[in-house]
Design an enzyme around this catalytic site. Structure first.
Site, PDB file in Angstrom:
ATOM      1  N   ARG A 682       3.055 -11.195  21.946  1.00  0.00           N
ATOM      2  CA  ARG A 682       1.713 -10.750  21.553  1.00  0.00           C
ATOM      3  C   ARG A 682       0.661 -11.167  22.580  1.00  0.00           C
ATOM      4  NH1 ARG A 682       4.463 -13.325  17.847  1.00  0.00           N
ATOM      5  NH2 ARG A 682       5.267 -12.203  16.011  1.00  0.00           N
ATOM      6  N   LYS A 727      -0.248   0.893  11.256  1.00  0.00           N
ATOM      7  CA  LYS A 727      -0.518  -0.042  10.160  1.00  0.00           C
ATOM      8  C   LYS A 727      -1.616  -1.033  10.544  1.00  0.00           C
ATOM      9  CE  LYS A 727       1.033  -3.990   7.663  1.00  0.00           C
ATOM     10  NZ  LYS A 727       1.873  -5.183   7.694  1.00  0.00           N
ATOM     11  N   ASP A 746       3.243  -0.402   4.889  1.00  0.00           N
ATOM     12  CA  ASP A 746       4.442  -1.110   5.338  1.00  0.00           C
ATOM     13  C   ASP A 746       5.538  -0.811   4.342  1.00  0.00           C
ATOM     14  OD1 ASP A 746       3.782  -2.598   3.120  1.00  0.00           O
ATOM     15  OD2 ASP A 746       3.371  -4.442   4.214  1.00  0.00           O
ATOM     16  N   HIS A 748       6.653  -2.474   1.858  1.00  0.00           N
ATOM     17  CA  HIS A 748       6.303  -2.786   0.466  1.00  0.00           C
ATOM     18  C   HIS A 748       5.460  -1.682  -0.145  1.00  0.00           C
ATOM     19  CE1 HIS A 748       7.876  -6.786   1.184  1.00  0.00           C
ATOM     20  NE2 HIS A 748       7.078  -6.921   2.231  1.00  0.00           N
ATOM     21  N   PHE A 796      -0.938  -3.767  -4.401  1.00  0.00           N
ATOM     22  CA  PHE A 796      -0.209  -4.654  -3.495  1.00  0.00           C
ATOM     23  C   PHE A 796      -0.255  -6.100  -4.007  1.00  0.00           C
ATOM     24  CE2 PHE A 796      -0.065  -7.537   0.135  1.00  0.00           C
ATOM     25  CZ  PHE A 796       1.090  -7.110   0.796  1.00  0.00           C
TER      26      PHE A 796
END
Length: 832
Positions: A682, A727, A746, A748, A796
């Site tokens: 990253r 996302k 995502d 989920h 969520f």
């Protein structure tokens, strides 16, 4: 004709008598003046004086020849200016016409030798001797809070004890604030800066969290326009003088005056005469005896001269040798450099090798006196805050940090000696403890010992005891921090533990460790936002906050914008419940889930670090990121899990909080450095995104995206940055750019959409393709419209394990059955 005759006669008489006085030395005119005045009338007398202007000749030369070359300088003012009386022409209306009336005023002294002597004697007889006044003794925490011996402090005024250990509770004196000499009002009231229009205590209150008074005139009932509208704190924060003084000195400030004794008629510094300075150098060098204590003032780092250039001049007058010895020097600000320029030039020549390393800085700040009105209150407050209070409070923070580190070292030494749990017990108990020690089982494995730092509410309360909890006045159905702050939107909030269950705190009984709604394992959080540090607490009826660090001004408004309180949540819950029966059940159990409005730069870089990561690791990574490139804000005390400490040593560790880095502070960051911090792959994304964002205008570019009304267009712009996919782009858009229909998808969220709305978005899909990503997002947008992103977040949150306890059984059964179904699908996919 009669008027002209009277004028001529009066003129002849006056001239004759003046000539006789000049030649004989006798004084004829005082006795005859009333008769002359009555005979000729005031207007006639005035006209005669214009014709005969001979005083210069008669009063100075002693000669009788009138200088013809300067006839205009000759007057008869000696007649009108004897030492007994004279006349002054003033304009006043008459009953019939406007005339000029003569008013008696004190006369000028006669220039003759006899008259001068007589006048001097009269002046000495009439002159009143001005009494000498003395300043107050220095005020610091020792004589204000610990012993309460300062004459300004009544024993009942400050709630303190005579505990001999109290001096350990207060920081060393870092700043000595010097007035010139107390005003008449201050001396009468026995108060430093006692005049109601003096700005000192108003500025101190704005910087230290209190208010001096209503700032309203007792005579007129009108507000003091000079500063009334600019004060930061309301009437509920008003303190009496003793508590104001206590607030000042408990933060390491001390008060005194430059002039200890003097003569002064009135209150102006310019009128000071025959002064004797206070032993300020002795105080700062530790040789002054303060109630049996010495070395108290040796910790002083700065001297703040409170009365501008005049105060600075008196300081130089009496302490120039201190400059010359190289032990004090002027502050770096423009006013101090200008006031002390001359003495500093001399001091530099006297100290060619430079000043001492611990030389005290002398700082000249704008006068707080009501007589000094050239600067506005805001200008004065800014100068005082910049050069006095901000550096002083920073010294206090550093002292607190050192205290914590000192305690950590002591704790380590005690542990090494094995006497960490030594208590003051009787011999019998000591023997029993020894026996127990011999029978103790082997120490547990280090891997099984929990050393996770914990933050206690009572420890945080000690950091800012004067900042009370402030009610946001928002009901629970509009905001629940427990369902908003630690559910994946942001990574800067830490849970605060309450360790006094069953006790009353601020009038509220703490019944459990859980939040007020039982939806999470906390009811208080602490974290940095921009240049502030907040503590946030939810109660059964509202949400409150307390500011631990940063400016009070605008703190509440900052939080209101952060929580987006301008958007009413209850109507949205109602609309969503009508659109989705399952969500309606969740909404009744989990209230107050809101979308935050975060800083866009912070949100962007935070979610770049979130890819393929979990929340604890993300939080740790961003903490290192803040510490490396952010600005230090403050330390908060921590405890090791299971160690409750004691009151005298309330903490055995600390955690430093930093602001999130700005783009400018990230300018020096490089990929290797970021990798060493643990960011891994990253690191390259951070560097590339920083460079591109700077090219596109920095934060302004992101603020333009916030104003756009098309979340898809915002996503298209954000994915152009390195490390930002669909996302992450939608997370940044939803959580910082007000794109309320953005749906971060995502696995989920995909499963929620498949289970509740359309099974085809999961069946047979091995990954989230762009098509599936858009299909999942559209399922939410079609059902929940404009605020689809908010509704998606509520669904969520309901899937998080910590919220299972509040959900109804039928929903829990659905979730469990779906998880089993997912496992079967995955197993079948592996076999095939």
């Amino acid at each position: 004709m009669a008027s002209i005759t009277s004028m001529a006669l009066a003129t002849i008489i006056v001239a004759t008598l003046l000539f006789a006085e000049a030649t004989t030395g006798w004084n004829f005119l005082p006795a005859l003046r009333p008769s002359i005045h009555k005979m000729s009338g005031s207007s006639t007398l005035r006209r005669s004086s214009r014709f005969l202007r001979t005083s210069n000749y008669f009063s100075s030369t002693g000669s009788h020849d009138i200088p013809s070359e300067h006839p205009q300088k000759i007057s008869t003012s000696r007649y009108f200016a004897t030492h007994q009386s004279c006349t002054e022409v003033i304009n006043e209306p008459d009953e019939t016409k406007h005339t000029k009336i003569k008013k008696k005023i004190p006369a000028k002294k006669s220039p003759t030798k006899k008259s001068k002597q007589r006048s001097n004697i009269d002046e000495k007889a009439l002159k009143v001797e001005v009494e000498r006044t003395q300043s107050f003794e220095p005020a610091w925490w020792g004589n204000v809070l610990v012993n309460a011996t300062h004459p300004h402090i009544a024993l009942a005024a400050i709630k303190t004890t005579n505990n001999s250990k109290n001096d350990k509770c207060y920081p060393p004196i870092h700043t000595l604030i010097l007035g010139t000499h107390p005003s008449i009002t201050s001396l009468h009231q026995s108060q430093y800066y006692g005049h109601p229009l003096n700005a000192f205590w108003y500025i101190a209150g704005d910087c230290l969290g209190f208010r001096r008074s209503l700032a309203v005139s007792e005579k007129t009932g009108k507000p003091y326009a000079y500063f009334h509208e600019h004060l930061k704190f309301g009437e509920e924060n008003i303190l009496d003088y003793a508590d104001q003084l206590g607030r000042l000195v408990e933060n390491g400030f001390a008060l005194w005056d430059i002039v200890g004794e003097c003569k002064r008629e009135g209150s102006l510094d310019q009128s000071i005469e025959d002064e004797v300075p206070n032993p300020i150098r002795d105080f700062c060098e530790g040789s002054l005896d303060l109630g049996g204590l010495k070395n108290i003032g040796k910790s002083v780092k700065r001297i703040v001269v409170a009365n501008g250039t005049t105060g600075g001049a008196y300081f130089v007058k009496h302490f120039s040798e201190w400059f010359m010895d190289g032990k004090i020097l002027a502050g770096e600000d423009e006013l101090s450099q200008r006031v002390f320029k001359s003495i500093m030039n001399k001091a530099k020549k006297a100290n060619p090798d430079g000043f001492e390393n611990d030389a005290i800085k002398v700082i000249c700040v704008p006068s707080v006196s009501p007589a000094a009105a050239s600067l506005s209150y805001l200008q004065k407050r800014e100068a005082w805050e910049t050069y006095c209070y901000t550096p002083g409070l920073s010294d206090v923070e550093s002292w607190k940090k050192n205290q914590i580190l000192h305690h950590i070292n002591n704790t380590a030494k005690r542990r090494a000696k094995g006497d960490f749990d030594i208590l003051a017990t009787s011999p019998k108990k000591t023997k029993s403890a020894t026996k127990s020690t011999r029978q103790r089982s082997p120490s547990p494995s280090p891997s099984k010992v929990s050393n996770i730092p914990q933050i206690l509410s009572r420890d945080l309360a000690k950091l800012s005891p004067h900042n009370e909890w402030i009610d946001l006045k928002i009901p629970p159905h509009e905001l629940r921090p427990s369902t908003t702050l630690t559910t994946g939107q942001c990574f800067n909030w830490m849970v605060v533990k309450h360790d006094e269950f069953g006790k009353c705190v601020d009038g509220n009984e703490i019944l459990s460790q859980q939040s007020a709604w039982g939806t999470h394992d906390a009811k208080e959080w602490v974290g940095p936002l921009k240049n502030r540090v907040y503590s946030i607490r939810e109660t059964p009826t509202t949400t409150e906050f307390r500011l631990l660090h940063g400016p009070n001004d605008g703190a509440k408004e900052h939080l209101e914008q952060y929580f987006r309180l301008e958007t009413e949540l209850a109507p949205l819950y109602d609309d969503w419940s009508r659109a989705d029966a399952r969500l309606a059940k969740i909404a009744s159990c989990i209230p107050g889930v809101r979308i935050l409005r975060q800083d866009p730069v912070e949100c962007m870089f935070s979610f770049i670090c979130s890819s393929n990561n979990n929340i604890p690791r993300i939080t740790k990574m961003l903490s290192s990121f803040r510490e490396k490139y952010g600005i230090y804000l403050m330390d908060i005390p921590t405890r090791i899990n299971g160690d409750d400490g004691d009151d005298e040593s309330p903490c055995i560790g600390s955690m430093s909080l930093f602001s999130f880095p700005t783009l400018s502070s990230l300018a020096s960051a490089n990929e290797d450095e970021l990798r060493e911090m643990g960011l891994g792959y990253r690191a390259r994304y951070i560097v590339d995104t920083r460079d591109l964002l700077l090219k596109r205008g920095g934060e302004d570019h992101l603020m333009k995206l916030r104003s756009m009304q098309d979340s898809q267009a915002v996503q298209d712009e954000l994915v152009k940055f390195s490390g930002i996919g669909r996302k992450v782009a939608d997370c940044v858009a939803l959580f910082s750019l007000d794109q309320d229909d953005a749906i971060p998808v995502d696995v989920h969220v995909q499963h929620i959409a498949s289970r509740d709305y359309d099974p085809t978005v999961f069946d047979g899909a091995k990954s989230i393709t762009p098509t599936i990503y858009k299909r999942v997002g559209d399922l939410f947008r079609d059902r929940f419209q404009t605020y689809a992103g908010w509704a998606h977040s509520l669904l969520f949150v309901a899937e998080l394990p910590s919220f299972r306890a509040v959900l109804p059984p039928d929903l829990l059964n659905e979730m469990d059955e779906w998880r089993e179904y997912e496992k079967q699908k995955k197993a079948e996919a592996k076999k095939s």
